[in-house]
Motif scaffolding. Structure first.
Motif, PDB file in Angstrom:
ATOM      1  N   GLU A   1       0.707  -1.330  -0.058  1.00 41.65           N
ATOM      2  CA  GLU A   1      -0.061  -0.035   0.021  1.00 41.65           C
ATOM      3  C   GLU A   1       0.860   1.299  -0.246  1.00 41.65           C
ATOM      4  O   GLU A   1       1.875   1.357   0.728  1.00 41.65           O
ATOM      5  CB  GLU A   1      -0.736   0.002   1.139  1.00 41.65           C
TER       6      GLU A   1
ATOM      7  N   ILE B   1      -2.613   0.458  -4.141  1.00 40.46           N
ATOM      8  CA  ILE B   1      -2.056  -0.905  -3.963  1.00 40.46           C
ATOM      9  C   ILE B   1      -1.149  -1.280  -5.317  1.00 40.46           C
ATOM     10  O   ILE B   1      -1.602  -0.909  -6.371  1.00 40.46           O
ATOM     11  CB  ILE B   1      -2.933  -2.065  -3.815  1.00 40.46           C
TER      12      ILE B   1
ATOM     13  N   LYS C   1      -4.632   6.231  -1.307  1.00 41.99           N
ATOM     14  CA  LYS C   1      -3.997   5.150  -1.093  1.00 41.99           C
ATOM     15  C   LYS C   1      -4.099   4.246  -2.049  1.00 41.99           C
ATOM     16  O   LYS C   1      -5.072   4.003  -2.770  1.00 41.99           O
ATOM     17  CB  LYS C   1      -4.149   4.467   0.203  1.00 41.99           C
TER      18      LYS C   1
END
Length: 141
Positions: free
Chosen positions: A46, A66, A64
């Motif tokens: 992340e 990934i 955020k």
């Protein structure tokens, strides 16, 4: 891509013990660091966006995401194939502890390379202590 992909099935109660990135790295380094083939770890991480001062003052939340990553986690060099001048004393000790499962350092190690009609390399260790059961009839190293 070429190579071998390994999938591991774990029991529910073991998942958290063996799936962490650092745990996998430590296991591979401990048991497979000297293998001459690279071992890669694919993992997701992340990542938090860096905000400018203006956005921070405006109360904007950082985004955020990934990211999928791939990292080589072993040295992929056999210690005994390296020249003696390139190997540190700590590496010899670490390799000994890995292959012998001994917690102590070896008393001595000898690393030689012979060239001629036949060419060979040796990496020989003498343990600091003899095994307790060495003189038993049924001793097996």
């Amino acid at each position: 891509e070429s190579g071998t992909v390994i999938y591991i099935k774990l029991k529910e109660d073991e998942v958290s013990d063996y799936t962490g990135k650092f745990r996998v790295e430590n296991i591979v380094k401990k048991y497979s660091n000297h293998i001459a083939y690279p071992i890669f770890l694919n993992y997701s991480e992340e990542v938090t966006e860096e905000l400018s001062e203006e956005d921070k003052e405006a109360g904007k939340e950082p985004a955020k995401t990934i990211e999928k990553k791939r990292e080589q986690i072993n040295e992929a060099t056999a210690l005994w194939t390296l020249p003696k001048s390139k190997v540190k004393p700590e590496e010899y000790v670490e390799f000994y502890k890995t292959i012998s499962h001994d917690s102590e350092e070896p008393m001595l190690h000898v690393h030689t390379k012979a060239e001629g009609v036949n060419e060979y390399t040796t990496l020989f260790y003498i343990p600091a202590k003899a095994p307790m059961d060495m003189y038993r009839v049924d001793y097996q190293p």
